[in-house]
Design a protein around this motif. Sequence first.
Motif, mmCIF file in Angstrom:
data_model
loop_
_atom_site.group_PDB
_atom_site.id
_atom_site.type_symbol
_atom_site.label_atom_id
_atom_site.label_comp_id
_atom_site.label_asym_id
_atom_site.label_seq_id
_atom_site.Cartn_x
_atom_site.Cartn_y
_atom_site.Cartn_z
ATOM 1 N N ALA A 133 0.844 -1.202 0.000
ATOM 2 C CA ALA A 133 0.000 0.000 0.000
ATOM 3 C C ALA A 133 0.876 1.248 0.000
ATOM 4 C CB ALA A 133 -0.911 0.012 1.222
ATOM 5 N N ALA A 134 0.416 2.263 -0.716
ATOM 6 C CA ALA A 134 1.103 3.553 -0.772
ATOM 7 C C ALA A 134 0.361 4.548 0.115
ATOM 8 C CB ALA A 134 1.158 4.053 -2.214
ATOM 9 N N ALA B 70 -3.453 0.414 -3.245
ATOM 10 C CA ALA B 70 -2.902 -0.845 -2.727
ATOM 11 C C ALA B 70 -3.307 -2.003 -3.614
ATOM 12 C CB ALA B 70 -3.408 -1.088 -1.305
ATOM 13 N N GLY B 71 -2.580 -3.092 -3.471
ATOM 14 C CA GLY B 71 -2.930 -4.286 -4.213
ATOM 15 C C GLY B 71 -2.001 -5.431 -3.879
ATOM 16 N N HIS B 72 -2.225 -6.525 -4.553
ATOM 17 C CA HIS B 72 -1.475 -7.747 -4.295
ATOM 18 C C HIS B 72 -0.086 -7.695 -4.921
ATOM 19 C CE1 HIS B 72 -4.803 -10.087 -2.576
ATOM 20 N NE2 HIS B 72 -5.542 -9.289 -3.319
ATOM 21 N N PHE C 227 3.937 1.703 2.582
ATOM 22 C CA PHE C 227 5.087 2.566 2.313
ATOM 23 C C PHE C 227 4.652 4.011 2.126
ATOM 24 C CE2 PHE C 227 6.110 -1.625 0.721
ATOM 25 C CZ PHE C 227 7.430 -1.818 1.110
ATOM 26 N N CYS C 228 5.488 4.931 2.574
ATOM 27 C CA CYS C 228 5.305 6.335 2.207
ATOM 28 C C CYS C 228 6.428 6.677 1.233
ATOM 29 C CB CYS C 228 5.318 7.247 3.426
ATOM 30 S SG CYS C 228 6.854 7.218 4.376
ATOM 31 N N GLY C 229 6.294 7.812 0.571
ATOM 32 C CA GLY C 229 7.316 8.165 -0.394
ATOM 33 C C GLY C 229 6.967 9.416 -1.161
ATOM 34 N N GLU C 230 7.524 9.500 -2.340
ATOM 35 C CA GLU C 230 7.377 10.690 -3.168
ATOM 36 C C GLU C 230 6.434 10.421 -4.344
ATOM 37 O OE1 GLU C 230 11.340 11.733 -4.319
ATOM 38 O OE2 GLU C 230 12.003 11.851 -2.230
#
Length: 156
Positions: free
Chosen positions: A12-13, A38-40, A91-94
């Motif tokens: 997941a983002a 999100a996904g598999h 995850f977090c990010g840009e």
Amino acid sequence: MNTRWKPNVTVAAIIERDGRYLLVEEHTPDGLRLNNPAGHLDPGEGLVQGCAREALEETAHHFTPTALVGIYLSASHTRGEDGITYLRFAFCGELGAEVPGQTLDAGIVRTVWLTPDEVRASTDRHRSALVLQCIEDHLAGQRHPLTLLHTQLTAA
């Protein structure tokens, strides 16, 4: 018969910009629901790469994970029956540029930017309790380095 239990691995983002979180509105068996992009995880794919792919497919934006927010186990079981168990890596990010002409994944209706209070106020529309939990953990500053994760893919 001896069968081995296997959870469904998902990525997941958790995407925040200017105090708002990017969610997707998607068709589910329970109707329209909000979810983190999100996904598999696909076979032969690393966790970070899977998250970037899912974010692109569901938001039409490039996404570069920079930290692990958390690992979550979510199970739905009814008495005497096996249910579905998800092992989510968030995850977090840009957030990068939008990809012109990129269509959203099947079932995704649209993307929406919500404040944390708007996310909290819409829990009855969340795909799962993990939607809010991941955002709350992100707001609390939970960040783990990507070096915590190791992927070893070998050809069969």
